[in-house]
Design a protein around this motif. Structure first.
Motif, PDB file in Angstrom:
ATOM      1  N   UNK A 109      -5.154  13.024  17.483  1.00 28.36           N
ATOM      2  CA  UNK A 109      -5.801  14.280  17.087  1.00 28.36           C
ATOM      3  C   UNK A 109      -6.712  14.074  15.885  1.00 28.36           C
ATOM      4  N   UNK A 110      -6.510  12.991  15.131  1.00 22.57           N
ATOM      5  CA  UNK A 110      -7.192  12.714  13.869  1.00 22.57           C
ATOM      6  C   UNK A 110      -6.820  13.737  12.796  1.00 22.57           C
ATOM      7  N   UNK A 111      -5.725  14.442  13.013  1.00 15.75           N
ATOM      8  CA  UNK A 111      -5.124  15.298  11.997  1.00 15.75           C
ATOM      9  C   UNK A 111      -3.747  14.708  11.697  1.00 15.75           C
ATOM     10  N   UNK A 112      -3.445  14.530  10.416  1.00 14.50           N
ATOM     11  CA  UNK A 112      -2.221  13.817  10.054  1.00 14.50           C
ATOM     12  C   UNK A 112      -1.187  14.725   9.411  1.00 14.50           C
ATOM     13  N   UNK A 113       0.073  14.404   9.694  1.00 14.05           N
ATOM     14  CA  UNK A 113       1.172  14.907   8.886  1.00 14.05           C
ATOM     15  C   UNK A 113       1.429  13.852   7.818  1.00 14.05           C
ATOM     16  N   UNK A 114       1.626  14.292   6.575  1.00 12.05           N
ATOM     17  CA  UNK A 114       1.715  13.307   5.499  1.00 12.05           C
ATOM     18  C   UNK A 114       2.828  13.650   4.524  1.00 12.05           C
ATOM     19  N   UNK A 115       3.207  12.661   3.733  1.00 11.10           N
ATOM     20  CA  UNK A 115       4.211  12.831   2.689  1.00 11.10           C
ATOM     21  C   UNK A 115       3.983  11.775   1.627  1.00 11.10           C
ATOM     22  N   UNK A 116       4.322  12.109   0.395  1.00  8.07           N
ATOM     23  CA  UNK A 116       4.142  11.176  -0.700  1.00  8.07           C
ATOM     24  C   UNK A 116       5.275  11.249  -1.700  1.00  8.07           C
ATOM     25  N   UNK A 117       5.501  10.154  -2.407  1.00  7.95           N
ATOM     26  CA  UNK A 117       6.555  10.098  -3.405  1.00  7.95           C
ATOM     27  C   UNK A 117       6.279   8.904  -4.313  1.00  7.95           C
ATOM     28  N   UNK A 118       7.186   8.616  -5.217  1.00  7.10           N
ATOM     29  CA  UNK A 118       6.997   7.472  -6.115  1.00  7.10           C
ATOM     30  C   UNK A 118       8.353   6.931  -6.559  1.00  7.10           C
ATOM     31  N   UNK A 119       8.339   5.677  -6.984  1.00  2.55           N
ATOM     32  CA  UNK A 119       9.526   5.045  -7.562  1.00  2.55           C
ATOM     33  C   UNK A 119       9.059   4.219  -8.757  1.00  2.55           C
ATOM     34  N   UNK A 120       9.932   3.968  -9.724  1.00  2.00           N
ATOM     35  CA  UNK A 120       9.550   3.118 -10.854  1.00  2.00           C
ATOM     36  C   UNK A 120       9.253   1.684 -10.391  1.00  2.00           C
ATOM     37  N   UNK A 121       8.201   1.110 -10.927  1.00  2.00           N
ATOM     38  CA  UNK A 121       7.881  -0.282 -10.621  1.00  2.00           C
ATOM     39  C   UNK A 121       9.030  -1.191 -11.043  1.00  2.00           C
ATOM     40  N   UNK A 122       9.729  -0.805 -12.107  1.00  2.00           N
ATOM     41  CA  UNK A 122      10.853  -1.607 -12.598  1.00  2.00           C
ATOM     42  C   UNK A 122      11.940  -1.762 -11.537  1.00  2.00           C
ATOM     43  N   UNK A 123      12.100  -0.740 -10.697  1.00  2.00           N
ATOM     44  CA  UNK A 123      13.110  -0.817  -9.635  1.00  2.00           C
ATOM     45  C   UNK A 123      12.743  -1.892  -8.622  1.00  2.00           C
ATOM     46  N   UNK A 124      11.473  -1.916  -8.233  1.00  2.00           N
ATOM     47  CA  UNK A 124      11.014  -2.926  -7.270  1.00  2.00           C
ATOM     48  C   UNK A 124      11.131  -4.322  -7.874  1.00  2.00           C
ATOM     49  N   UNK A 125      10.775  -4.444  -9.133  1.00  2.00           N
ATOM     50  CA  UNK A 125      10.855  -5.746  -9.795  1.00  2.00           C
ATOM     51  C   UNK A 125      12.301  -6.220  -9.930  1.00  2.00           C
ATOM     52  N   UNK A 126      13.203  -5.285 -10.128  1.00  2.00           N
ATOM     53  CA  UNK A 126      14.626  -5.635 -10.215  1.00  2.00           C
ATOM     54  C   UNK A 126      15.109  -6.223  -8.889  1.00  2.00           C
ATOM     55  N   UNK A 127      14.722  -5.585  -7.797  1.00  2.00           N
ATOM     56  CA  UNK A 127      15.091  -6.094  -6.468  1.00  2.00           C
ATOM     57  C   UNK A 127      14.434  -7.451  -6.221  1.00  2.00           C
ATOM     58  N   UNK A 128      13.175  -7.557  -6.620  1.00  2.00           N
ATOM     59  CA  UNK A 128      12.436  -8.818  -6.443  1.00  2.00           C
ATOM     60  C   UNK A 128      13.144  -9.972  -7.139  1.00  2.00           C
ATOM     61  N   UNK A 129      13.585  -9.720  -8.359  1.00  2.00           N
ATOM     62  CA  UNK A 129      14.264 -10.775  -9.126  1.00  2.00           C
ATOM     63  C   UNK A 129      15.649 -11.084  -8.560  1.00  2.00           C
ATOM     64  N   UNK A 130      16.361 -10.050  -8.147  1.00  2.00           N
ATOM     65  CA  UNK A 130      17.715 -10.240  -7.626  1.00  2.00           C
ATOM     66  C   UNK A 130      17.719 -11.130  -6.394  1.00  2.00           C
ATOM     67  N   UNK A 131      16.771 -10.905  -5.494  1.00  2.00           N
ATOM     68  CA  UNK A 131      16.754 -11.630  -4.215  1.00  2.00           C
ATOM     69  C   UNK A 131      15.730 -12.771  -4.181  1.00  2.00           C
ATOM     70  N   UNK A 132      14.989 -12.962  -5.305  1.00  2.00           N
ATOM     71  CA  UNK A 132      14.002 -14.030  -5.387  1.00  2.00           C
ATOM     72  C   UNK A 132      12.975 -13.932  -4.255  1.00  2.00           C
TER      73      UNK A 132
END
Length: 512
Positions: free
Chosen positions: A294-317
């Protein structure tokens, strides 16, 4: 479960055999035919470029090959390749002041040789003898490119209205004869969520009024990296430098290693091209075969702290990108299970890759890679490890370099021929992930408090987009899914909630 695993293994073996056979045919038949067709096209392109200087001196330069590929669009009726950058800024924006600053710092900016650094802001696409050229606007007026969102002058604007404005701008036609860009200023913005005062995401809400600056331009002008760099580095940003923008990391090679690497790239072209053509065409509930978008979208947005992603990145290498892609895969898996959708054998995501050596001008300079999401893996930690290995293997293999090299070969074709090729029909998802600076930038004197981006998904039947931007300690992410694929906006919000849940699951080291 064991039977399903055996079937998947047999399918992979079958696909590999088919790819090898097709690669041989590709080498024997397709490459000679392709070269026979392409060489005259390149010669014709060169001749047209030289003729333009004599027969049509009003034209500027030819669009570079990557930009020409992105410019294949219905610009003046229903564009599908618009880029949208959204910045929430502190203070009251003033259109006239911004026009004057934009004129001085960008439009009139020149290099040491007296040439415009960003001439494209005063130029539009013009086709001549089958190719797209830049052509100067006859009467460039800044007030046509920087405008207010009129309703915001008299009333407050909430998130719902801002989302609708974003949707409208993505599909808004451009004006023929005008450069395909604009900046829309939204005053009196009242967010429904807290925008922290500090760069690390801490502190109370940022004091004072807030406005929104929406930068809209067509992908044929530039890529997202150019857009991000320009508006964070070139415009009144003393505390954000070009070096602060994250760069793609690739292995450094000696001359001999580089020679061997590129030899492997070209030798492997038949295999990898055939593999991408034969194995990445999806047919699943989020990319149903034969569906008319249809070229019409249903959408949603949110955010998380970058520190959370970096914590996971470091934990699992693993890498930052692997974490967000794993969350996407896990969220989709849960969404499909909850909604009684069949978990498909394959679901692919295409993601752009900024390339080393990106010029400091408006330019499309990228590669891309296509990855299969491991939806069959139920364990969150195992899924993360699988995706990390897959992504590292692809990004540092000959595939990314091959795609970087082949895109200009296709983009050099005449515009009418590109109309046939420029379709995104294979993969289920397009995902972009841009790392911005961790500190607060400014936009013509206004502090940028929060940033996000999005845009069209291009021509074809790809109807699921994911956009992520890390900035000022926050990772903003949004999804858009065509209304022909899911029934309502609640489903988009549900999927985004599941994606965010996966991040928290990984953070807590919990097995799904």
């Amino acid at each position: 479960m064991a039977a399903r695993k055996q079937i998947l293994i047999l399918k992979r073996i079958r696909d590999k055999v088919l790819v090898i056979i097709a690669s041989i045919l590709f080498t024997i038949i397709i490459i000679p035919v392709f070269l026979l067709f392409m060489v005259p096209c390149y010669i014709y392109r060169f001749i047209v470029a030289q003729l333009a200087k004599v027969l049509n001196p009003g034209l500027g330069k030819l669009l570079c090959t990557r930009s020409a590929l992105c410019a294949v669009d219905d610009l003046y009726t229903f564009p599908k390749c618009t880029l949208l950058g959204v910045a929430i800024v502190g203070g009251e924006v003033d259109a006239e002041q911004m026009r004057e600053a934009m004129m001085k710092k960008v439009i009139e900016a020149k290099d040491k040789h007296g040439h415009h650094i960003y001439p494209e802001f005063q130029q539009y696409f013009s086709q001549w003898l089958g190719f797209l050229f830049w052509k100067w606007e006859k009467d460039f007026r800044m007030d046509e490119h920087i405008t207010y969102y009129e309703p915001s002058l008299n009333k407050q604007v909430d998130d719902k209205e801002l989302v609708q404005l974003r949707h409208d701008l993505v599909k808004k036609p451009y004006v023929n004869g005008k450069s395909p860009w604009e900046i829309v200023l939204v005053k009196n913005y009242v967010p429904s969520y807290l925008i922290p005062e500090n760069d690390d995401g801490t502190g109370g809400p940022y004091p004072g009024p807030k406005s929104v600056v929406i930068v809209r331009l067509h992908h044929g002008m530039a890529d997202g990296y150019s857009m991000l760099e320009l508006f964070l580095n070139s415009i009144d940003n003393d505390n954000v430098k070009r070096e602060d923008l994250a760069k793609p990391r690739f292995r450094k090679r000696s001359f001999l290693q580089s020679l061997m690497y590129w030899t492997v790239v070209w030798i492997s072209v038949p295999y990898y091209v055939t593999q991408e053509l034969l194995t990445t065409y999806d047919n699943n509930a989020l990319h149903p075969k034969g569906v008319k978008l249809t070229r019409e979208a249903y959408s949603a947005g949110d955010s998380v702290p970058v520190a959370t992603i970096k914590k996971i990145r470091s934990t699992y290498n693993v890498t930052f990108s692997a974490v967000v892609m794993s969350a996407l895969a896990g969220g989709i898996r849960k969404f499909m299970l909850v909604n009684d959708m069949k978990i498909p054998d394959k679901m692919h995501v295409v993601t752009p890759l900024p390339w080393p050596g990106h010029p400091s001008t408006l330019r499309n300079y990228w590669s891309f890679c296509i990855m299969k999401l491991p939806l069959e893996v139920a364990d969150a930690r195992e899924r993360l490890k699988v995706l990390h290995k897959k992504r590292e293997k692809i990004v540092h293999s000959a595939v990314a370099a091959m795609n970087f090299t082949l895109v200009p070969l296709v983009g050099a074709l005449p515009h009418p021929v590109l109309n046939f090729f420029a379709q995104r029909n294979a993969t289920t998802i397009m995902m972009s992930n841009f790392p911005g600076p961790p500190v607060t930038g400014t936009f013509f004197g206004h502090p940028i408090l929060y940033g996000s981006f999005g845009g069209g998904l291009g021509r074809g039947n790809l109807g699921f987009g994911v956009a992520m931007l890390s900035y000022r300690g926050t990772l903003s992410f949004g999804i858009g899914i065509d209304q022909a694929i899911i029934p309502n906006n609640e489903k988009a919000q549900e999927l985004l909630r599941f994606i965010k849940d996966e991040i928290h699951i990984l953070e807590q080291d919990t097995v799904v």
